[in-house]
Design a protein around this motif. Structure first.
Motif, mmCIF file in Angstrom:
data_model
loop_
_atom_site.group_PDB
_atom_site.id
_atom_site.type_symbol
_atom_site.label_atom_id
_atom_site.label_comp_id
_atom_site.label_asym_id
_atom_site.label_seq_id
_atom_site.Cartn_x
_atom_site.Cartn_y
_atom_site.Cartn_z
ATOM 1 N N ARG A 181 60.165 31.018 72.613
ATOM 2 C CA ARG A 181 61.388 30.633 73.317
ATOM 3 C C ARG A 181 61.453 31.318 74.672
ATOM 4 N NH1 ARG A 181 62.958 33.513 68.855
ATOM 5 N NH2 ARG A 181 63.683 35.616 69.253
ATOM 6 N N ALA A 182 62.375 30.805 75.503
ATOM 7 C CA ALA A 182 62.564 31.335 76.849
ATOM 8 C C ALA A 182 64.047 31.422 77.151
ATOM 9 C CB ALA A 182 61.882 30.432 77.864
ATOM 10 N N GLU A 183 64.415 32.408 77.977
ATOM 11 C CA GLU A 183 65.784 32.505 78.468
ATOM 12 C C GLU A 183 65.774 33.217 79.809
ATOM 13 O OE1 GLU A 183 68.614 35.009 76.424
ATOM 14 O OE2 GLU A 183 67.003 36.221 75.582
ATOM 15 N N LEU A 207 62.885 35.721 83.962
ATOM 16 C CA LEU A 207 62.671 34.780 82.862
ATOM 17 C C LEU A 207 62.018 35.556 81.725
ATOM 18 C CD1 LEU A 207 62.471 31.818 81.746
ATOM 19 C CD2 LEU A 207 60.232 31.725 82.827
ATOM 20 N N THR A 231 65.724 27.441 85.400
ATOM 21 C CA THR A 231 66.770 27.308 84.397
ATOM 22 C C THR A 231 66.120 26.926 83.074
ATOM 23 O OG1 THR A 231 67.121 25.005 84.992
ATOM 24 C CG2 THR A 231 68.549 26.610 86.049
ATOM 25 N N CYS A 232 66.832 27.198 81.988
ATOM 26 C CA CYS A 232 66.346 26.839 80.661
ATOM 27 C C CYS A 232 67.259 25.775 80.081
ATOM 28 C CB CYS A 232 66.303 28.055 79.748
ATOM 29 S SG CYS A 232 65.030 29.223 80.191
ATOM 30 N N GLN A 279 66.043 26.381 74.353
ATOM 31 C CA GLN A 279 65.147 27.540 74.301
ATOM 32 C C GLN A 279 63.698 27.165 74.554
ATOM 33 O OE1 GLN A 279 65.846 29.320 70.482
ATOM 34 N NE2 GLN A 279 67.499 30.592 71.275
ATOM 35 N N THR A 280 63.386 25.870 74.589
ATOM 36 C CA THR A 280 61.983 25.474 74.695
ATOM 37 C C THR A 280 61.667 24.660 75.938
ATOM 38 O OG1 THR A 280 62.388 23.510 73.379
ATOM 39 C CG2 THR A 280 61.681 25.482 72.200
ATOM 40 N N LYS A 281 62.603 24.507 76.856
ATOM 41 C CA LYS A 281 62.333 23.753 78.080
ATOM 42 C C LYS A 281 62.715 24.601 79.281
ATOM 43 C CE LYS A 281 62.934 19.245 80.199
ATOM 44 N NZ LYS A 281 63.539 17.916 80.067
ATOM 45 N N VAL A 282 61.757 24.826 80.165
ATOM 46 C CA VAL A 282 61.963 25.610 81.371
ATOM 47 C C VAL A 282 61.854 24.659 82.560
ATOM 48 C CG1 VAL A 282 61.084 27.521 82.776
ATOM 49 C CG2 VAL A 282 60.974 27.657 80.287
#
Length: 179
Positions: free
Chosen positions: A95-97, A103, A124-125, A128-131
């Protein structure tokens, strides 16, 4: 004649273009970009169009002709509409935030990865799985996406990793249990 270089660039409304002896400046609603250029090409603003011509037919002049035309085209698009690139993260627990200008990425390593966001781009996110990476400079947007993707490139067996939104990963079959 260069197929790319001979095409004129249309200047949209709200975009200002200034050409000096060594550089071209494009300013629009999203920001301002400056690009230097070689003296073997000539850049002229004719009404609502930018025309790039070369001074002679040497190999370097021919190559710079198409290059600078496309760089200026990207500048005009960048200051008027901007560039956007999306990355998808695939994997259990991946995941990403974004917090502030950092980031944070959890990519299956023991530690969380911190990617510092350059001030020229915004990240931006979407979930949690798209940047989503946006900016006015196409090269900087692409470079940031390439650096993020290189942290965990997609692998061909399960497809885990970071990939571009429109990228197709060729999948492989794993080991077969036949002896």
């Amino acid at each position: 004649m260069s197929r790319i270089g001979k095409l004129p660039i249309t200047i949209p409304a709200g975009v200002k273009v200034a050409v000096t002896a060594k550089e071209i400046t494009v300013e629009g609603p999203k920001g301002k970009l400056v690009q230097g250029y070689q003296p073997s090409v000539t850049i002229a603003v004719e009404g609502e169009q930018i025309v790039v011509t070369r001074k002679d037919d040497s190999k370097s002049s021919r190559s710079y002709h198409g290059l600078y035309r496309q760089l200026i085209q990207n500048m005009v698009i960048g200051v008027s509409t901007g560039f956007t690139r999306a990355l998808l993260i695939n994997g259990v627990g991946y995941r990403a935030e974004v917090k502030g200008n950092i980031l944070y990425l959890n990519l299956g390593f023991s530690n969380q990865i911190e990617f510092v966001i350059n001030e020229d781009i915004t990240i931006t996110c979407d979930g949690q799985t798209k940047v989503i990476v946006t900016g006015i400079d196409k090269q900087k947007v692409g470079q940031a996406c390439a650096e993020i993707r290189s942290l965990r490139p997609p692998e061909p067996y399960k497809g885990k990793g970071i990939k571009y939104e429109n990228e197709v990963i060729r999948r492989k079959i794993g080991k077969s249990g036949v002896k």
